[in-house]
Design a protein around this motif. Structure first.
Motif, PDB file in Angstrom:
ATOM      1  N   LEU A  71       0.832  -1.190   0.000  1.00  0.00           N
ATOM      2  CA  LEU A  71       0.000   0.000   0.000  1.00  0.00           C
ATOM      3  C   LEU A  71       0.870   1.244   0.000  1.00  0.00           C
ATOM      4  O   LEU A  71       1.808   1.363   0.793  1.00  0.00           O
ATOM      5  N   VAL A  72       0.560   2.175  -0.900  1.00  0.00           N
ATOM      6  CA  VAL A  72       1.181   3.499  -0.895  1.00  0.00           C
ATOM      7  C   VAL A  72       0.163   4.442  -0.261  1.00  0.00           C
ATOM      8  O   VAL A  72      -0.999   4.496  -0.688  1.00  0.00           O
ATOM      9  N   VAL A  73       0.591   5.185   0.748  1.00  0.00           N
ATOM     10  CA  VAL A  73      -0.330   5.938   1.601  1.00  0.00           C
ATOM     11  C   VAL A  73      -0.020   7.427   1.559  1.00  0.00           C
ATOM     12  O   VAL A  73       1.145   7.830   1.641  1.00  0.00           O
ATOM     13  N   LEU A 133      -2.085   4.730   9.730  1.00  0.00           N
ATOM     14  CA  LEU A 133      -1.164   5.705   9.136  1.00  0.00           C
ATOM     15  C   LEU A 133      -1.938   6.930   8.629  1.00  0.00           C
ATOM     16  O   LEU A 133      -3.147   6.856   8.377  1.00  0.00           O
ATOM     17  N   ASN A 134      -1.239   8.034   8.455  1.00  0.00           N
ATOM     18  CA  ASN A 134      -1.870   9.264   7.975  1.00  0.00           C
ATOM     19  C   ASN A 134      -2.070   9.186   6.463  1.00  0.00           C
ATOM     20  O   ASN A 134      -1.265   9.695   5.687  1.00  0.00           O
ATOM     21  N   HIS A 135      -3.142   8.549   6.049  1.00  0.00           N
ATOM     22  CA  HIS A 135      -3.366   8.292   4.614  1.00  0.00           C
ATOM     23  C   HIS A 135      -3.925   9.502   3.879  1.00  0.00           C
ATOM     24  O   HIS A 135      -3.906   9.531   2.644  1.00  0.00           O
ATOM     25  N   GLN A 136      -4.449  10.496   4.585  1.00  0.00           N
ATOM     26  CA  GLN A 136      -4.991  11.723   3.984  1.00  0.00           C
ATOM     27  C   GLN A 136      -6.095  11.434   2.965  1.00  0.00           C
ATOM     28  O   GLN A 136      -6.350  12.221   2.058  1.00  0.00           O
ATOM     29  N   GLY A 137      -6.731  10.285   3.103  1.00  0.00           N
ATOM     30  CA  GLY A 137      -7.858   9.979   2.234  1.00  0.00           C
ATOM     31  C   GLY A 137      -7.520   9.285   0.940  1.00  0.00           C
ATOM     32  O   GLY A 137      -8.417   8.983   0.149  1.00  0.00           O
ATOM     33  N   LEU A 138      -6.230   8.999   0.680  1.00  0.00           N
ATOM     34  CA  LEU A 138      -5.833   8.300  -0.548  1.00  0.00           C
ATOM     35  C   LEU A 138      -4.928   7.116  -0.205  1.00  0.00           C
ATOM     36  O   LEU A 138      -3.932   7.269   0.510  1.00  0.00           O
ATOM     37  N   VAL A 139      -5.268   5.949  -0.741  1.00  0.00           N
ATOM     38  CA  VAL A 139      -4.464   4.741  -0.552  1.00  0.00           C
ATOM     39  C   VAL A 139      -4.391   4.018  -1.892  1.00  0.00           C
ATOM     40  O   VAL A 139      -5.423   3.774  -2.525  1.00  0.00           O
ATOM     41  N   LEU A 140      -3.187   3.687  -2.325  1.00  0.00           N
ATOM     42  CA  LEU A 140      -2.985   3.014  -3.609  1.00  0.00           C
ATOM     43  C   LEU A 140      -2.460   1.604  -3.355  1.00  0.00           C
ATOM     44  O   LEU A 140      -1.471   1.421  -2.641  1.00  0.00           O
ATOM     45  N   GLN A 141      -3.124   0.626  -3.922  1.00  0.00           N
ATOM     46  CA  GLN A 141      -2.683  -0.759  -3.764  1.00  0.00           C
ATOM     47  C   GLN A 141      -1.785  -1.158  -4.930  1.00  0.00           C
ATOM     48  O   GLN A 141      -2.175  -1.071  -6.094  1.00  0.00           O
ATOM     49  N   VAL A 142      -0.569  -1.578  -4.595  1.00  0.00           N
ATOM     50  CA  VAL A 142       0.409  -2.040  -5.589  1.00  0.00           C
ATOM     51  C   VAL A 142       0.355  -3.564  -5.611  1.00  0.00           C
ATOM     52  O   VAL A 142       0.511  -4.201  -4.563  1.00  0.00           O
ATOM     53  N   PRO A 143       0.108  -4.182  -6.760  1.00  0.00           N
ATOM     54  CA  PRO A 143      -0.030  -5.641  -6.803  1.00  0.00           C
ATOM     55  C   PRO A 143       1.301  -6.337  -6.536  1.00  0.00           C
ATOM     56  O   PRO A 143       2.371  -5.730  -6.653  1.00  0.00           O
ATOM     57  N   PRO A 144       1.256  -7.622  -6.154  1.00  0.00           N
ATOM     58  CA  PRO A 144       2.494  -8.365  -5.914  1.00  0.00           C
ATOM     59  C   PRO A 144       3.368  -8.398  -7.167  1.00  0.00           C
ATOM     60  O   PRO A 144       2.864  -8.519  -8.285  1.00  0.00           O
TER      61      PRO A 144
END
Length: 313
Positions: A71-73, A133-144
């Motif tokens: 996850l990119v947060v 975590l402080n995601h600020q409302g956006l979370v990006l899922q990076v696949p394996p």
């Protein structure tokens, strides 16, 4: 006159200006969100269903195995990951998020790239996903990341009618160093990078970003045991060259770099591990007139790859 005074007494005096406080109410709210983000829209329902199916579906394993998803947060990290081409499967957006410029840019990039599911989620759900975590409302899922097998790199060189040019990393734990090495291997037409399965950097979002897109065209293989992988290369006729500050051969003297070769780069602090160092056919040193004790793994790999490319013409 008295009547006039009564009219004046009802006045409140000079009116205080709004000071720009009403300006926000007059401004637009930006472009209309993509259909996938509009609750109730058909595309929103389809995207949500796809995301749920993807989460339930077991990922197929390649010969080198797969990493776990990542996850990119945060607004800036998510925007930068999308801008730099980091692979992504789902962009999670908090419900009722303040639609500022960075959020709009992230949504636009995700829509333009295509293949990224857009999911709206309540804040508690994003808090749970990111462990607070402080995601600020956006979370990006990076696949394996699907790793290759070390043998695949040599096979790819053979299929192209070329001598293998491979870089192996021993004890390099910073993903940015891995990304830099991948970028150098791509620049000098190498056939891939090998990393150990344990105690080593993997292909994270940080590695993808540092590779500046090179990770999309340069395979990374994962070895269960790096020493055994290097021994297999030697049996296949590939010369294994280790970089060491106290190496017996100077870089400019090693003609073997012009043929099939696997270049082994150790960590900046500890260098090559004992078993890996003993497996190498040659231990090579890079002359450094400036007197530096060691070089960053990415820089060292780039120097040796340049020399190998020069010898190959």
């Amino acid at each position: 006159m008295a009547a006039n005074n009564r009219r004046m007494s009802g006045k409140k005096g000079a009116q205080v200006g709004s000071g720009g406080q009403r300006r926000k109410g007059l401004e637009g709210k930006g472009p209309t969100p993509p259909a996938e983000m509009r609750k109730g829209h058909k595309k929103n329902r389809v995207a949500s269903a796809k995301a749920r199916q993807t989460a339930r579906r077991p990922a197929p394993r390649g010969r080198g195995g797969k990493s776990t998803s990542e996850l990119v947060v945060g607004r800036n990290p998510v925007y930068e990951a999308l801008r730099d081409g980091v692979p992504a499967s789902t962009l999670y957006v908090q419900q009722f998020i303040d639609n500022d410029e960075r959020v709009r840019e992230a949504l636009q990039l995700a829509a333009e790239r295509g293949g990224i599911n857009l999911m709206e989620a309540p804040r508690p759900e994003l808090d749970r996903m990111t462990n607070g975590l402080n995601h600020q409302g956006l979370v990006l899922q990076v696949p394996p990341y699907e790793y290759a097998h070390p043998e695949d790199l040599a096979d790819a060189a053979a299929d192209a009618g070329e001598d293998p040019l491979i870089v192996a990393l021993d004890g390099v734990t910073d993903p940015r160093n891995l990304g830099a090495v991948v970028r150098s291997v791509s620049a000098f037409r190498g056939h891939g990078v090998v990393v150990p399965e344990r105690r080593a950097a993997g292909m994270t979002a940080g590695a993808w970003k540092t590779s500046a897109g090179a990770a999309a065209r340069t395979p990374v293989a994962r070895a269960t045991n790096l020493t055994r992988a290097l021994e297999a290369y030697k049996k296949a006729g590939i010369v294994v060259v280790g970089l060491a500050a106290d190496g017996e051969v100077e870089l400019g003297e090693l003609e073997a770099l012009g043929g099939p070769v696997a270049i082994v780069v150790g960590s900046e602090g500890k260098g090559l591990s004992r078993l890996v160092g003993e497996t190498c056919d040659f231990r090579v040193r890079i002359p450094m007139p400036g007197g530096a004790e060691s070089l960053n793994a990415g820089v060292a790999a780039g120097i040796v790859l340049y020399e190998a490319a020069r010898l190959r013409g």
